[in-house]
Motif scaffolding. Structure first.
Motif, PDB file in Angstrom:
ATOM      1  N   ILE A   1       0.868  -1.183   0.000  1.00 28.39           N
ATOM      2  CA  ILE A   1       0.000   0.000   0.000  1.00 28.39           C
ATOM      3  C   ILE A   1       0.900   1.225   0.000  1.00 28.39           C
ATOM      4  CG2 ILE A   1      -1.855   1.220   1.186  1.00 28.39           C
ATOM      5  CD1 ILE A   1      -2.492  -1.409   2.640  1.00 28.39           C
ATOM      6  N   ASP A   2       0.758   2.094  -0.991  1.00 31.97           N
ATOM      7  CA  ASP A   2       1.641   3.260  -1.043  1.00 31.97           C
ATOM      8  C   ASP A   2       1.216   4.324  -0.022  1.00 31.97           C
ATOM      9  OD1 ASP A   2      -0.453   4.722  -2.213  1.00 31.97           O
ATOM     10  OD2 ASP A   2       0.518   4.876  -4.166  1.00 31.97           O
ATOM     11  N   ASN A   3       2.086   5.318   0.184  1.00 31.33           N
ATOM     12  CA  ASN A   3       1.820   6.357   1.192  1.00 31.33           C
ATOM     13  C   ASN A   3       0.551   7.144   0.917  1.00 31.33           C
ATOM     14  OD1 ASN A   3       3.966   5.779   2.846  1.00 31.33           O
ATOM     15  ND2 ASN A   3       5.355   7.188   1.823  1.00 31.33           N
ATOM     16  N   ALA A   4       0.270   7.430  -0.346  1.00 32.01           N
ATOM     17  CA  ALA A   4      -0.946   8.191  -0.665  1.00 32.01           C
ATOM     18  C   ALA A   4      -2.191   7.420  -0.229  1.00 32.01           C
ATOM     19  CB  ALA A   4      -0.997   8.495  -2.161  1.00 32.01           C
ATOM     20  N   ALA A   5      -2.206   6.117  -0.446  1.00 34.15           N
ATOM     21  CA  ALA A   5      -3.350   5.297  -0.019  1.00 34.15           C
ATOM     22  C   ALA A   5      -3.427   5.230   1.507  1.00 34.15           C
ATOM     23  CB  ALA A   5      -3.264   3.906  -0.617  1.00 34.15           C
ATOM     24  N   LEU A   6      -2.293   5.018   2.167  1.00 35.98           N
ATOM     25  CA  LEU A   6      -2.287   4.974   3.632  1.00 35.98           C
ATOM     26  C   LEU A   6      -2.760   6.282   4.247  1.00 35.98           C
ATOM     27  CD1 LEU A   6       0.992   3.035   4.452  1.00 35.98           C
ATOM     28  CD2 LEU A   6      -1.341   2.330   4.950  1.00 35.98           C
ATOM     29  N   ASN A   7      -2.300   7.395   3.702  1.00 38.42           N
ATOM     30  CA  ASN A   7      -2.673   8.697   4.243  1.00 38.42           C
ATOM     31  C   ASN A   7      -4.126   9.036   4.009  1.00 38.42           C
ATOM     32  OD1 ASN A   7      -0.108   9.169   5.250  1.00 38.42           O
ATOM     33  ND2 ASN A   7       0.592  10.133   3.370  1.00 38.42           N
ATOM     34  N   SER A   8      -4.787   8.348   3.080  1.00 39.59           N
ATOM     35  CA  SER A   8      -6.190   8.653   2.808  1.00 39.59           C
ATOM     36  C   SER A   8      -7.148   7.715   3.534  1.00 39.59           C
ATOM     37  CB  SER A   8      -6.458   8.597   1.298  1.00 39.59           C
ATOM     38  OG  SER A   8      -6.287   7.283   0.795  1.00 39.59           O
ATOM     39  N   LEU A   9      -6.623   6.799   4.375  1.00 40.02           N
ATOM     40  CA  LEU A   9      -7.494   5.903   5.136  1.00 40.02           C
ATOM     41  C   LEU A   9      -8.243   6.680   6.207  1.00 40.02           C
ATOM     42  CD1 LEU A   9      -5.187   2.803   5.634  1.00 40.02           C
ATOM     43  CD2 LEU A   9      -7.159   2.995   4.119  1.00 40.02           C
ATOM     44  N   ASP A  10      -9.442   6.223   6.503  1.00 41.58           N
ATOM     45  CA  ASP A  10     -10.238   6.836   7.564  1.00 41.58           C
ATOM     46  C   ASP A  10      -9.642   6.484   8.922  1.00 41.58           C
ATOM     47  OD1 ASP A  10     -12.033   7.760   5.655  1.00 41.58           O
ATOM     48  OD2 ASP A  10     -13.231   5.925   5.761  1.00 41.58           O
ATOM     49  N   MET A  11      -9.631   7.441   9.810  1.00 41.59           N
ATOM     50  CA  MET A  11      -9.153   7.194  11.162  1.00 41.59           C
ATOM     51  C   MET A  11     -10.250   6.484  11.940  1.00 41.59           C
ATOM     52  SD  MET A  11      -6.099   8.287  11.292  1.00 41.59           S
ATOM     53  CE  MET A  11      -5.822   8.224  13.042  1.00 41.59           C
TER      54      MET A  11
END
Length: 65
Positions: free
Chosen positions: A42-52
């Motif tokens: 999973i790239d950083n852009a995908a990780l950073n867009s995950l819901d908290m």
């Protein structure tokens, strides 16, 4: 006993869009063709867009995909 070079035993899935980034999969088999590794990248852009996660009894280390 069949043998195969490592590059012939690793199968990379295509990178696909997920949230705001990309994800890809990898599957590796041993020389007998049995699975030994499955990976999800999973790239950083995908990780950073995950819901908290919402506050509550769930572990704070959970990812909600």
């Amino acid at each position: 006993m069949p043998t195969a070079k490592l590059k012939d035993r690793v199968y990379n899935g295509p990178a696909v869009s997920f949230k705001k980034g990309k994800v890809a999969t990898l599957y590796e088999a041993n020389a007998m063709g049995h699975p030994v590794r499955l990976a999800i990248s999973i790239d950083n852009a995908a990780l950073n867009s995950l819901d908290m996660p919402a506050p509550g009894p769930r572990s704070p280390r959970c990812l909600f995909l």
